[in-house]
Design an enzyme around this catalytic site. Sequence first.
Site, PDB file in Angstrom:
ATOM      1  N   HIS A 180      -3.699   0.768   8.519  1.00  0.00           N
ATOM      2  CA  HIS A 180      -4.304   0.494   7.218  1.00  0.00           C
ATOM      3  C   HIS A 180      -5.782   0.151   7.395  1.00  0.00           C
ATOM      4  CE1 HIS A 180      -4.519  -0.532   2.985  1.00  0.00           C
ATOM      5  NE2 HIS A 180      -5.335  -1.507   3.371  1.00  0.00           N
ATOM      6  N   HIS A 214      -8.612   7.733   3.137  1.00  0.00           N
ATOM      7  CA  HIS A 214      -7.974   9.044   3.134  1.00  0.00           C
ATOM      8  C   HIS A 214      -9.019  10.132   2.922  1.00  0.00           C
ATOM      9  CE1 HIS A 214      -7.880   7.618  -1.060  1.00  0.00           C
ATOM     10  NE2 HIS A 214      -7.855   8.882  -1.446  1.00  0.00           N
ATOM     11  N   ASP A 240      -0.825  16.537  -1.803  1.00  0.00           N
ATOM     12  CA  ASP A 240      -1.097  15.663  -2.936  1.00  0.00           C
ATOM     13  C   ASP A 240      -0.135  15.974  -4.076  1.00  0.00           C
ATOM     14  OD1 ASP A 240      -2.491  14.614  -5.412  1.00  0.00           O
ATOM     15  OD2 ASP A 240      -3.993  14.062  -3.909  1.00  0.00           O
ATOM     16  N   CYS A 273       0.845  -1.203   0.000  1.00  0.00           N
ATOM     17  CA  CYS A 273       0.000   0.000   0.000  1.00  0.00           C
ATOM     18  C   CYS A 273       0.881   1.254   0.000  1.00  0.00           C
ATOM     19  CB  CYS A 273      -0.910  -0.002   1.223  1.00  0.00           C
ATOM     20  SG  CYS A 273      -1.849   1.524   1.437  1.00  0.00           S
ATOM     21  N   HIS A 294      -6.757   2.808   0.677  1.00  0.00           N
ATOM     22  CA  HIS A 294      -6.369   3.153   2.044  1.00  0.00           C
ATOM     23  C   HIS A 294      -7.197   4.389   2.377  1.00  0.00           C
ATOM     24  CE1 HIS A 294      -3.073   3.420   5.265  1.00  0.00           C
ATOM     25  NE2 HIS A 294      -3.854   4.466   5.505  1.00  0.00           N
ATOM     26  N   CYS A 335       0.499   3.364   3.122  1.00  0.00           N
ATOM     27  CA  CYS A 335       1.197   2.774   4.268  1.00  0.00           C
ATOM     28  C   CYS A 335       2.693   3.072   4.186  1.00  0.00           C
ATOM     29  CB  CYS A 335       0.953   1.268   4.331  1.00  0.00           C
ATOM     30  SG  CYS A 335      -0.704   0.796   4.882  1.00  0.00           S
ATOM     31  N   HIS A 369      -9.367  14.145   1.609  1.00  0.00           N
ATOM     32  CA  HIS A 369      -8.771  15.259   0.886  1.00  0.00           C
ATOM     33  C   HIS A 369      -9.214  16.557   1.565  1.00  0.00           C
ATOM     34  CE1 HIS A 369      -7.961  12.851  -2.861  1.00  0.00           C
ATOM     35  NE2 HIS A 369      -8.936  12.119  -2.333  1.00  0.00           N
ATOM     36  N   THR A 382      -8.969   5.638  -5.769  1.00  0.00           N
ATOM     37  CA  THR A 382      -7.880   5.009  -6.519  1.00  0.00           C
ATOM     38  C   THR A 382      -6.855   4.325  -5.624  1.00  0.00           C
ATOM     39  OG1 THR A 382      -6.684   7.099  -6.601  1.00  0.00           O
ATOM     40  CG2 THR A 382      -8.115   6.573  -8.479  1.00  0.00           C
TER      41      THR A 382
END
Length: 113
Positions: A46, A99, A30, A4, A97, A7, A101, A94
């Site tokens: 994870h 996340h 990003d 990952c 994991h 990770c 934004h 995509t």
Amino acid sequence: MADCIFCMIANHEIPSNVAYEDDQIIAFHDLDPQAPVHVLVIPKKHIASLDDVKEEDRELMGHIMFKIHEIATDLELENGYRVVSNNGEDAFQTVKHLHFHILGKRKLTWPPG
């Protein structure tokens, strides 16, 4: 999880431009920003997606939500910001994991997609 990418970032195996870090989460800029400020906030643990959050993750999830405001303040997003979490294929997740934004420093339109 060994393969990952998030990770690997959380474990500092891959360099990133870190905006915030503590023992539970890391926030980094990003590489393909969709706004002048575009930071990803991830748990170091994870978790593949929101669908995979367990009861044992309740405190971690609260910590993430609490810290997002602090990170946005540090990034000087005083005029507002958007928090997005894509969950699953149709939402264009995509990286598998969890996340979030944080997007800001420009007028964000609606609807987003």
